[in-house]
Each structure stands twice: as structure tokens, then as C-alpha cells.
Design an enzyme around this catalytic site. Sequence first.
Site, PDB file in Angstrom:
ATOM      1  N   THR A 102       0.818  -1.210   0.000  1.00  0.00           N
ATOM      2  CA  THR A 102       0.000   0.000   0.000  1.00  0.00           C
ATOM      3  C   THR A 102       0.857   1.266   0.000  1.00  0.00           C
ATOM      4  O   THR A 102       1.992   1.259   0.507  1.00  0.00           O
ATOM      5  CB  THR A 102      -0.902   0.024   1.259  1.00  0.00           C
ATOM      6  N   TYR A 126      -1.531   0.000  10.190  1.00  0.00           N
ATOM      7  CA  TYR A 126      -1.847  -0.628   8.899  1.00  0.00           C
ATOM      8  C   TYR A 126      -0.641  -0.536   7.958  1.00  0.00           C
ATOM      9  O   TYR A 126      -0.150  -1.549   7.436  1.00  0.00           O
ATOM     10  CB  TYR A 126      -3.083   0.035   8.273  1.00  0.00           C
TER      11      TYR A 126
HETATM   12  N1  LIG Z   1      -8.796  -1.120  -1.382  1.00  0.00           N
HETATM   13  C1  LIG Z   1      -7.728  -0.334  -1.506  1.00  0.00           C
HETATM   14  O1  LIG Z   1      -7.811   0.846  -1.908  1.00  0.00           O
HETATM   15  C2  LIG Z   1      -6.353  -0.865  -1.179  1.00  0.00           C
HETATM   16  C3  LIG Z   1      -5.247  -0.008  -1.304  1.00  0.00           C
HETATM   17  C4  LIG Z   1      -3.976  -0.508  -1.009  1.00  0.00           C
HETATM   18  C5  LIG Z   1      -3.830  -1.830  -0.631  1.00  0.00           C
HETATM   19  N2  LIG Z   1      -4.914  -2.638  -0.505  1.00  0.00           N
HETATM   20  C6  LIG Z   1      -4.715  -4.025  -0.081  1.00  0.00           C
HETATM   21  O2  LIG Z   1      -5.381  -4.865  -0.996  1.00  0.00           O
HETATM   22  C7  LIG Z   1      -5.825  -6.062  -0.339  1.00  0.00           C
HETATM   23  C8  LIG Z   1      -7.259  -6.332  -0.682  1.00  0.00           C
HETATM   24  O3  LIG Z   1      -8.024  -5.210  -0.301  1.00  0.00           O
HETATM   25  P1  LIG Z   1      -9.589  -5.133  -0.601  1.00  0.00           P
HETATM   26  O4  LIG Z   1      -9.934  -3.694  -0.698  1.00  0.00           O
HETATM   27  O5  LIG Z   1      -9.947  -6.057  -1.709  1.00  0.00           O
HETATM   28  O6  LIG Z   1     -10.150  -5.662   0.791  1.00  0.00           O
HETATM   29  P2  LIG Z   1     -11.288  -6.732   1.126  1.00  0.00           P
HETATM   30  O7  LIG Z   1     -11.579  -6.637   2.583  1.00  0.00           O
HETATM   31  O8  LIG Z   1     -12.396  -6.604   0.148  1.00  0.00           O
HETATM   32  O9  LIG Z   1     -10.546  -8.102   0.836  1.00  0.00           O
HETATM   33  C9  LIG Z   1      -9.742  -8.754   1.773  1.00  0.00           C
HETATM   34  C10 LIG Z   1     -10.133 -10.216   1.767  1.00  0.00           C
HETATM   35  O10 LIG Z   1      -9.276 -10.907   2.669  1.00  0.00           O
HETATM   36  C11 LIG Z   1     -10.054 -11.785   3.471  1.00  0.00           C
HETATM   37  N3  LIG Z   1      -9.319 -11.954   4.729  1.00  0.00           N
HETATM   38  C12 LIG Z   1      -8.871 -10.989   5.566  1.00  0.00           C
HETATM   39  N4  LIG Z   1      -8.192 -11.554   6.580  1.00  0.00           N
HETATM   40  C13 LIG Z   1      -8.199 -12.894   6.366  1.00  0.00           C
HETATM   41  C14 LIG Z   1      -7.655 -14.008   7.045  1.00  0.00           C
HETATM   42  N5  LIG Z   1      -6.964 -13.884   8.177  1.00  0.00           N
HETATM   43  N6  LIG Z   1      -7.851 -15.241   6.534  1.00  0.00           N
HETATM   44  C15 LIG Z   1      -8.549 -15.423   5.401  1.00  0.00           C
HETATM   45  N7  LIG Z   1      -9.083 -14.414   4.697  1.00  0.00           N
HETATM   46  C16 LIG Z   1      -8.913 -13.158   5.181  1.00  0.00           C
HETATM   47  C17 LIG Z   1     -11.412 -11.116   3.613  1.00  0.00           C
HETATM   48  O11 LIG Z   1     -12.438 -12.033   3.892  1.00  0.00           O
HETATM   49  C18 LIG Z   1     -11.569 -10.473   2.219  1.00  0.00           C
HETATM   50  O12 LIG Z   1     -12.183 -11.358   1.290  1.00  0.00           O
HETATM   51  C19 LIG Z   1      -5.524  -5.845   1.142  1.00  0.00           C
HETATM   52  O13 LIG Z   1      -4.340  -6.549   1.470  1.00  0.00           O
HETATM   53  C20 LIG Z   1      -5.303  -4.350   1.267  1.00  0.00           C
HETATM   54  O14 LIG Z   1      -4.442  -4.051   2.320  1.00  0.00           O
HETATM   55  C21 LIG Z   1      -6.180  -2.190  -0.782  1.00  0.00           C
END
Ligand SMILES: NC(=O)c1ccc[n+]([C@@H]2O[C@H](COP(=O)([O-])OP(=O)(O)OC[C@H]3O[C@@H](n4cnc5c(N)ncnc54)[C@H](O)[C@@H]3O)[C@@H](O)[C@H]2O)c1
Length: 311
Positions: A102, A126
Site C-alpha cells: 500500500t 496498517y
Molecule cells: N482497497 C484499496 O484501496 C487498497 C489499497 C492498497 C492496498 N490494498 C490491499 O489490498 C488487499 C485487498 O483489499 P480489498 O480492498 O480487496 O479488501 P477486502 O476486505 O475486500 O478483501 C480482503 C479479503 O481478505 C479476506 N481476509 C482478511 N483476513 C483474512 C484471514 N486472516 N484469513 C482469510 N481471509 C482473510 C477477507 O475475507 C476479504 O475477502 C488488502 O491486502 C489491502 O491491504 C487495498
Amino acid sequence: MLRALRRAGHTAVVLDDLRAGRADFVGDAPLVRCDVGDHAAVERAFAEYGPVDGVIHLAALLSVGESVAKPLAYYRNNVSAAEGLIETAVHHGARAFVLSSTAAVYGHPESQPIREDAPIAPINPYGASKSMVERILADVEAAHGMRYAALRYFNASGADPEGGIGECHEPELHLIPLALEAAAGLRPALSLFGSDYPTPDGTCIRDYIHVTDLARAHVLAVEGLLEGQEGGAFNLGTGIGHSNREVLDAVERVVGLPVPILPADRRPGDPPELVADASRFREAFGWEPKHSDLDTILETAWQWLSSSRGL
Ligand SMILES: NC(=O)c1ccc[n+]([C@@H]2O[C@H](COP(=O)([O-])OP(=O)(O)OC[C@H]3O[C@@H](n4cnc5c(N)ncnc54)[C@H](O)[C@@H]3O)[C@@H](O)[C@H]2O)c1
């Protein structure tokens, strides 16, 4: 991600405990429903579905504010669980590991656009949790040869143009779905945090990258790493910043409805501007964002909201 892997001809297994995910989004791909932190269950999944060439690790907790209130939950889920997964990947001979990292690893960057050699200075648990996993991956690559790419996304946004899948966080914290929901009357108003930032219109500037472009970047990364390409940390963004105000104006234009706004104070820890210099990834992996102009992001996100909420 799953759709992008399949489009590129790969076979994928999904591991998710569905704390925030949805089984119907997985379609007919194998879904192992378990916590990534459950070491024995993850080992069993690798044994059952292996050999695994590459791992794309997206699972994490991702609310900055919540991470400040509950740091231990973030370090457990984003660092300890990731360390266990990395260990299992090495143990089972995986050769490539792609991490969702991120822009939050940079904290308050001194200059824009941000390059990967900017200081790593996260200002919340985070961002710190992701930078710790980046470090683990670098050390593991040096010791065990598993190549890695830490993809530092800026603002993930939009929805698959093919439909049927899109953002559905609970609670929703991201500007675009919140603005669309406010325009659609699904929430009373959008809270606009801060209008006195040192930016041309006083609102924060962010770099929005469409999920389809992000997913494609992961496919290119995992394929490149498997072919022996050098990895490391890479920014993923467009290099173009949009202020909150600009996004809200664009939402009104694309949707044709006004966005009711509730002016609010700045949120602690929100930097005025976060814009990526993603040239390192573009050059190394031949990636080009194709869906990340603001209108395409908003049109696909609106299409998803309208279909999923029956508008
Ligand atoms: N959305 C953004 O703008 C953004 C920006 C930078 C980085 N990210 C990173 O991208 C990734 C995905 O983000 P997203 O927006 O799709 O989030 P999201 O919450 O939609 O997806 C995360 C998924 O991980 C699963 N999960 C979390 N902890 C878990 C665990 N311990 N065991 C099994 N499953 C688990 C959740 O059920 C979910 O399906 C994350 O790692 C986040 O840090 C997102």
C-alpha cells in the site's frame, strides 16, 4: 484477481475465511474457507492443491483508523498470518509471492509523485504492518530464493467491466462507493473530510487505479517472477491525482445526480496528496493501465452499485 488469472490461462485456488469476502464472487473455482493465520489448514490446502507455483496474498485488514485502535489485531492478521503463509509457500516450493502492499508505507511523503525509493515511514499500524511483510519477503528471497513483488497500490477503485462483482465493504470507507451511494440516496450525505488542505481546491488529492488494471498487474508480476525476473517493491497508480472535489464533480456528471455533502474536519493522518510514480513497474513488467481514467472507474463502479442494489 481470480478472473484475471483465469483470463490469462492460469489455475487458481482461493483461500479466504469470508470475514469480508463473498463465496459467490469465487464462482466455480475451488474455495478453501479458512483463516490465513491457521497454519495447519493452510499447510493442508497447499498439500491438497499443490504444487503451487505462486501465491498472491491479498487477505488483510485494511482500515487505517481501526488499525490505530486495534494494532494487535492488525499485526496478527497482516503480519503474523502473512509470515505463516510465506513459511508454507517456501516449504512447498512456491517460486513467486505477490503481496498487496500500500501507499500507506510512505506515511507523509516529502515529494510527489512518490517513487519507490522514498523513505518508508508509515504513520499507522496498517501501513507499518505492510512494510514489515515487505521486509520479511526481501529477507526470505535472499535466504530461500522465493522471488517476490510487493505491489504498493494507491487507491483501488472501480468494478469489473464484465459486471457481477464490485466493492462491498462493510462498513464502506472508500470515497467513490460512498459518493455513489450518497448520490443514489442510499446514505444521507457524503462526509467530506477537510477542505483546507494545501491543494488547489483545498481537498485531498489521491491517485485512483482501476481494479482490473491492478489485477492485470498481479498476473504480470507473478508470470514475470516465475520466468526469473527481478522483483522488489513497486508502486501501482496512474501518476494522475484527483482531488476529492474533482471526484465528486465527476460523480455528479457521470451519474447525473447531485452528491449531498456534509463538510467535516480533516481526519488525523490523511496526507494532502498521494500520487504514484509507477514507472518502475511499467518498465519492468510492460504494464499499462487501461481502465483507470476517472470516468471509466466511476461508470463501472456505478454499474456495479446499480445492479447489486437494484437501482
Ligand atoms: N482497497 C484499496 O484501496 C487498497 C489499497 C492498497 C492496498 N490494498 C490491499 O489490498 C488487499 C485487498 O483489499 P480489498 O480492498 O480487496 O479488501 P477486502 O476486505 O475486500 O478483501 C480482503 C479479503 O481478505 C479476506 N481476509 C482478511 N483476513 C483474512 C484471514 N486472516 N484469513 C482469510 N481471509 C482473510 C477477507 O475475507 C476479504 O475477502 C488488502 O491486502 C489491502 O491491504 C487495498
